[in-house]
Design a protein around this motif. Structure first.
Motif, short mmCIF file in Angstrom:
data_model
loop_
_atom_site.label_atom_id
_atom_site.label_comp_id
_atom_site.label_asym_id
_atom_site.label_seq_id
_atom_site.Cartn_x
_atom_site.Cartn_y
_atom_site.Cartn_z
N ALA A 57 -8.40 -2.27 15.26
CA ALA A 57 -7.75 -1.83 14.02
C ALA A 57 -6.63 -1.52 13.87
CB ALA A 57 -8.88 -1.19 12.88
N THR A 61 -3.20 -4.06 12.76
CA THR A 61 -2.55 -3.44 11.45
C THR A 61 -1.07 -3.48 11.88
OG1 THR A 61 -4.73 -2.20 10.68
CG2 THR A 61 -2.36 -1.62 9.85
N THR A 80 -7.24 -1.59 7.24
CA THR A 80 -8.21 -2.39 8.15
C THR A 80 -9.30 -1.79 8.77
OG1 THR A 80 -6.08 -3.58 8.93
CG2 THR A 80 -8.20 -3.79 10.31
N LEU A 100 -12.93 -8.05 11.59
CA LEU A 100 -11.73 -7.37 11.18
C LEU A 100 -11.64 -7.65 9.68
CD1 LEU A 100 -8.82 -8.38 13.59
CD2 LEU A 100 -10.07 -6.04 13.39
N LEU A 102 -9.20 -6.78 6.31
CA LEU A 102 -7.73 -6.55 5.79
C LEU A 102 -7.61 -6.51 4.60
CD1 LEU A 102 -4.64 -6.15 6.60
CD2 LEU A 102 -4.40 -8.29 6.67
N LYS A 122 -3.85 -11.65 13.82
CA LYS A 122 -5.08 -11.39 14.66
C LYS A 122 -5.05 -12.18 15.84
CE LYS A 122 -9.74 -13.60 14.36
NZ LYS A 122 -9.75 -14.83 14.64
N LEU A 139 -11.79 -12.53 10.63
CA LEU A 139 -10.88 -11.97 9.97
C LEU A 139 -11.27 -12.38 8.52
CD1 LEU A 139 -8.16 -10.22 9.33
CD2 LEU A 139 -7.03 -12.27 9.74
N ALA A 141 -9.26 -11.47 5.09
CA ALA A 141 -7.91 -10.89 4.69
C ALA A 141 -7.94 -11.08 3.13
CB ALA A 141 -6.56 -11.54 5.46
#
Length: 154
Positions: A57, A61, A80, A100, A102, A122, A139, A141
């Protein structure tokens, strides 16, 4: 070039043993870990997967913020969360997924550019590269601008 160190001291046998993790910076200093903090719900210690999640993370980030800056967008806030899943495999265990998540405020960026930069961060952050053997790294986001315009990608 940069090289960071961490060390572990372990005492005792297998499930009954107890380890202590220390980092070069002192962020962790003889911090406990063991079977119960890894496989049960003992929150008095940490575990390797939690440390991997924190590292991934943090790395992602920074990569995202640096990439936004390079593209001409200043990040206001970037949050994150990384979830690292450990599963049983045969007689042992493996990490089979890292997710992840975000959420960021990046004034002036459009959704498409935001998703492009997030995906590249990523892919390109050093921890993502180091963890490339993990079968699934996802991810999600979400861009938040002035009132909550949101978008997601995988």
């Amino acid at each position: 070039m940069s090289e960071k160190t961490a060390s572990v001291h372990w005492e005792g046998r297998g499930q009954k043993g107890q380890g202590r993790i220390s980092t070069q910076t002192g962020a962790l200093n003889n911090y406990p870990y063991g079977f119960s903090s890894r496989f049960e719900d003992d929150r008095r210690g940490t575990n390797p997967e939690e440390i991997v999640a924190a590292a991934h993370a943090a790395c992602f980030t920074m990569a995202f913020s640096f990439a936004c800056d390079k593209a001409g967008f200043a990040t206001d806030t970037v949050d994150t969360r990384a979830n690292v899943r450990l599963v049983k495999e045969g007689d042992g265990f493996k990490i089979d997924r890292i997710a992840l998540q975000l959420t960021a405020q990046v004034p002036g960026i459009d959704e498409a550019k935001f998703q492009e930069i997030a995906a590249a961060a990523k892919r390109d952050c050093p921890l993502s590269k180091a963890l490339a053997s993990v079968p699934e790294i996802t991810l999600q986001a979400t861009l938040v601008q002035g009132g909550g315009a949101e978008g997601q990608a995988r």
